[in-house]
Design a protein around this motif. Structure first.
Motif, PDB file in Angstrom:
ATOM      1  N   GLU A  64       0.835  -1.199   0.000  1.00 61.21           N
ATOM      2  CA  GLU A  64       0.000   0.000   0.000  1.00 61.21           C
ATOM      3  C   GLU A  64       0.873   1.254   0.000  1.00 61.21           C
ATOM      4  OE1 GLU A  64      -3.730   1.757   2.629  1.00 61.21           O
ATOM      5  OE2 GLU A  64      -2.679  -0.035   3.304  1.00 61.21           O
ATOM      6  N   ILE A  65       0.522   2.223  -0.842  1.00 65.19           N
ATOM      7  CA  ILE A  65       1.270   3.483  -0.890  1.00 65.19           C
ATOM      8  C   ILE A  65       1.022   4.260   0.394  1.00 65.19           C
ATOM      9  CG2 ILE A  65       1.481   5.732  -2.033  1.00 65.19           C
ATOM     10  CD1 ILE A  65       0.929   4.321  -4.672  1.00 65.19           C
ATOM     11  N   ILE A  66       2.105   4.728   1.009  1.00 61.91           N
ATOM     12  CA  ILE A  66       2.019   5.498   2.245  1.00 61.91           C
ATOM     13  C   ILE A  66       1.697   6.944   1.908  1.00 61.91           C
ATOM     14  CG2 ILE A  66       3.345   6.351   4.225  1.00 61.91           C
ATOM     15  CD1 ILE A  66       4.915   3.674   4.078  1.00 61.91           C
ATOM     16  N   SER A  67       0.651   7.461   2.552  1.00 67.59           N
ATOM     17  CA  SER A  67       0.260   8.852   2.362  1.00 67.59           C
ATOM     18  C   SER A  67      -0.454   9.334   3.611  1.00 67.59           C
ATOM     19  CB  SER A  67      -0.676   8.997   1.151  1.00 67.59           C
ATOM     20  OG  SER A  67      -1.947   8.426   1.436  1.00 67.59           O
ATOM     21  N   SER A  68      -0.534  10.638   3.766  1.00 69.01           N
ATOM     22  CA  SER A  68      -1.265  11.213   4.897  1.00 69.01           C
ATOM     23  C   SER A  68      -2.736  10.825   4.830  1.00 69.01           C
ATOM     24  CB  SER A  68      -1.107  12.732   4.916  1.00 69.01           C
ATOM     25  OG  SER A  68       0.248  13.080   5.069  1.00 69.01           O
ATOM     26  N   THR A  69      -3.297  10.796   3.627  1.00 68.72           N
ATOM     27  CA  THR A  69      -4.695  10.407   3.460  1.00 68.72           C
ATOM     28  C   THR A  69      -4.910   8.975   3.936  1.00 68.72           C
ATOM     29  OG1 THR A  69      -4.966  11.932   1.604  1.00 68.72           O
ATOM     30  CG2 THR A  69      -6.563  10.132   1.775  1.00 68.72           C
ATOM     31  N   ALA A  70      -4.024   8.068   3.549  1.00 65.56           N
ATOM     32  CA  ALA A  70      -4.151   6.668   3.962  1.00 65.56           C
ATOM     33  C   ALA A  70      -4.017   6.536   5.481  1.00 65.56           C
ATOM     34  CB  ALA A  70      -3.106   5.814   3.258  1.00 65.56           C
ATOM     35  N   ILE A  71      -3.146   7.330   6.085  1.00 70.11           N
ATOM     36  CA  ILE A  71      -2.986   7.298   7.549  1.00 70.11           C
ATOM     37  C   ILE A  71      -4.271   7.770   8.218  1.00 70.11           C
ATOM     38  CG2 ILE A  71      -1.763   8.338   9.507  1.00 70.11           C
ATOM     39  CD1 ILE A  71       0.742   8.353   7.605  1.00 70.11           C
ATOM     40  N   ARG A  72      -4.849   8.853   7.718  1.00 67.09           N
ATOM     41  CA  ARG A  72      -6.111   9.345   8.284  1.00 67.09           C
ATOM     42  C   ARG A  72      -7.203   8.275   8.190  1.00 67.09           C
ATOM     43  NH1 ARG A  72      -4.745  13.654   5.197  1.00 67.09           N
ATOM     44  NH2 ARG A  72      -3.801  15.329   6.374  1.00 67.09           N
ATOM     45  N   GLU A  73      -7.271   7.603   7.033  1.00 65.45           N
ATOM     46  CA  GLU A  73      -8.277   6.554   6.843  1.00 65.45           C
ATOM     47  C   GLU A  73      -8.072   5.416   7.842  1.00 65.45           C
ATOM     48  OE1 GLU A  73      -7.898   5.580   2.694  1.00 65.45           O
ATOM     49  OE2 GLU A  73      -8.929   7.423   2.075  1.00 65.45           O
ATOM     50  N   LYS A  74      -6.820   5.042   8.076  1.00 65.29           N
ATOM     51  CA  LYS A  74      -6.531   3.976   9.039  1.00 65.29           C
ATOM     52  C   LYS A  74      -6.951   4.392  10.441  1.00 65.29           C
ATOM     53  CE  LYS A  74      -3.420   1.240   6.493  1.00 65.29           C
ATOM     54  NZ  LYS A  74      -4.339   0.220   6.008  1.00 65.29           N
ATOM     55  N   LEU A  78      -9.238   6.640  11.277  1.00 60.57           N
ATOM     56  CA  LEU A  78     -10.702   6.744  11.354  1.00 60.57           C
ATOM     57  C   LEU A  78     -11.387   5.382  11.360  1.00 60.57           C
ATOM     58  CD1 LEU A  78     -11.326   9.820   9.033  1.00 60.57           C
ATOM     59  CD2 LEU A  78     -11.666   9.700  11.507  1.00 60.57           C
ATOM     60  N   SER A  79     -10.746   4.380  10.746  1.00 62.39           N
ATOM     61  CA  SER A  79     -11.348   3.044  10.710  1.00 62.39           C
ATOM     62  C   SER A  79     -10.925   2.187  11.905  1.00 62.39           C
ATOM     63  CB  SER A  79     -10.996   2.342   9.399  1.00 62.39           C
ATOM     64  OG  SER A  79      -9.614   2.010   9.376  1.00 62.39           O
ATOM     65  N   GLY A  80     -10.176   2.777  12.842  1.00 60.66           N
ATOM     66  CA  GLY A  80      -9.780   2.037  14.042  1.00 60.66           C
ATOM     67  C   GLY A  80      -8.593   1.119  13.835  1.00 60.66           C
ATOM     68  N   ASP A  81      -7.672   1.502  12.952  1.00 64.41           N
ATOM     69  CA  ASP A  81      -6.485   0.689  12.689  1.00 64.41           C
ATOM     70  C   ASP A  81      -5.214   1.472  13.049  1.00 64.41           C
ATOM     71  OD1 ASP A  81      -4.580  -1.095  11.766  1.00 64.41           O
ATOM     72  OD2 ASP A  81      -5.092  -0.866   9.638  1.00 64.41           O
ATOM     73  N   GLU A  91      -2.524   0.379  14.340  1.00 61.78           N
ATOM     74  CA  GLU A  91      -1.319  -0.372  13.971  1.00 61.78           C
ATOM     75  C   GLU A  91      -0.941  -0.103  12.514  1.00 61.78           C
ATOM     76  OE1 GLU A  91      -4.054  -1.848  15.367  1.00 61.78           O
ATOM     77  OE2 GLU A  91      -3.299  -2.259  17.389  1.00 61.78           O
ATOM     78  N   GLY A  92      -1.952  -0.054  11.634  1.00 62.00           N
ATOM     79  CA  GLY A  92      -1.700   0.265  10.224  1.00 62.00           C
ATOM     80  C   GLY A  92      -1.173   1.682  10.064  1.00 62.00           C
ATOM     81  N   ALA A  93      -1.727   2.606  10.845  1.00 62.37           N
ATOM     82  CA  ALA A  93      -1.237   3.989  10.810  1.00 62.37           C
ATOM     83  C   ALA A  93       0.205   4.047  11.298  1.00 62.37           C
ATOM     84  CB  ALA A  93      -2.128   4.890  11.662  1.00 62.37           C
ATOM     85  N   ALA A  94       0.506   3.302  12.356  1.00 60.33           N
ATOM     86  CA  ALA A  94       1.864   3.294  12.909  1.00 60.33           C
ATOM     87  C   ALA A  94       2.870   2.742  11.897  1.00 60.33           C
ATOM     88  CB  ALA A  94       1.905   2.474  14.202  1.00 60.33           C
ATOM     89  N   GLU A  95       2.468   1.723  11.134  1.00 64.57           N
ATOM     90  CA  GLU A  95       3.370   1.181  10.107  1.00 64.57           C
ATOM     91  C   GLU A  95       3.715   2.255   9.077  1.00 64.57           C
ATOM     92  OE1 GLU A  95       3.673  -2.257   6.639  1.00 64.57           O
ATOM     93  OE2 GLU A  95       1.788  -2.052   7.744  1.00 64.57           O
ATOM     94  N   MET A  96       2.726   3.052   8.719  1.00 59.93           N
ATOM     95  CA  MET A  96       2.962   4.115   7.733  1.00 59.93           C
ATOM     96  C   MET A  96       3.744   5.281   8.315  1.00 59.93           C
ATOM     97  SD  MET A  96      -0.542   4.279   5.570  1.00 59.93           S
ATOM     98  CE  MET A  96      -0.935   3.013   4.386  1.00 59.93           C
ATOM     99  N   LEU A  97       3.486   5.579   9.578  1.00 60.87           N
ATOM    100  CA  LEU A  97       4.186   6.683  10.237  1.00 60.87           C
ATOM    101  C   LEU A  97       5.619   6.326  10.591  1.00 60.87           C
ATOM    102  CD1 LEU A  97       1.333   7.887  12.605  1.00 60.87           C
ATOM    103  CD2 LEU A  97       2.434   9.276  10.829  1.00 60.87           C
ATOM    104  N   GLY A  98       5.873   5.041  10.813  1.00 64.09           N
ATOM    105  CA  GLY A  98       7.194   4.630  11.269  1.00 64.09           C
ATOM    106  C   GLY A  98       7.339   4.800  12.768  1.00 64.09           C
TER     107      GLY A  98
END
Length: 189
Positions: free
Chosen positions: A157-167, A169-172, A174-181
């Motif tokens: 999955e392409i890492i982006s601020s939008t994708a982090i926000r979606e993660k 908001l959807s209660g993920d 851990e997925g946001a943390a993977e993208m944030l590092g």
């Protein structure tokens, strides 16, 4: 890290351009490439951000929540070794600038040696400036341009601020943390 809020003339600089909301792994790669170019060309790395998300001016009803506070963003950029942070006021007149005028504004603030941007970076009126616009300007004006390709998660999955926000908001988280590092944190009262 030196923070610059007003226009001032500087010597040779490498500029990293973007929103840097969340300073996620894609942004971290951009900073890393900027630091390499900085070392190669012997010029400090200046990260240029706007003082607000552009949609707050262009379409306030669609402006996203920011992932980090300005202070968190500044601290993270400093941790990554940014020499200078240029905070530019985003106004309707800035949004209406033709790409060439925006570049002239950058030239007026420093002796441009290089620019680093992400693969999907746009600037200028209606987002009409692109990495290709920067490459052409670099060829004409004698500065290097580094375009960082998409950074992806382990699953592709392409890492982006939008994708982090979606993660988030959807209660993920851990997925946001993977993208944030790093772990996503909330600050405030």
């Amino acid at each position: 890290m030196r923070i610059i809020r007003n226009e001032e003339k500087a010597g040779p600089r490498i500029l990293a351009l973007g929103t840097f909301d969340g300073v996620h792994r894609g942004h971290q790669e951009l900073i890393s490439q900027g630091k390499l170019l900085s070392a190669e060309l012997g010029a400090p790395l200046r990260v240029c951000v706007c003082d607000r998300h552009p949609l707050e001016v262009l379409c306030p009803g669609r402006a996203p929540q920011m992932i980090q506070t300005p202070e968190e963003q500044q601290n993270r950029l400093e941790e990554l070794g940014t020499d200078e942070l240029r905070i530019m006021p985003f106004t309707s007149s800035m949004a209406d600038m033709e790409p060439e005028i925006f570049l002239q504004k950058l030239y007026s603030e420093c002796e441009l040696r290089g620019i680093v941007v992400g693969w999907n970076y746009t600037f200028g009126r209606l987002g009409s400036g692109s990495p290709e616009t920067l490459r052409k300007a670099g060829a004409c004006h004698g500065f290097q341009v580094c375009v960082v390709p998409p950074v992806r998660t382990k699953s592709g999955e392409i890492i982006s601020s939008t994708a982090i926000r979606e993660k988030l908001l959807s209660g993920d988280p851990e997925g946001a943390a993977e993208m944030l590092g790093t772990t996503y944190l909330l600050s405030g009262k």
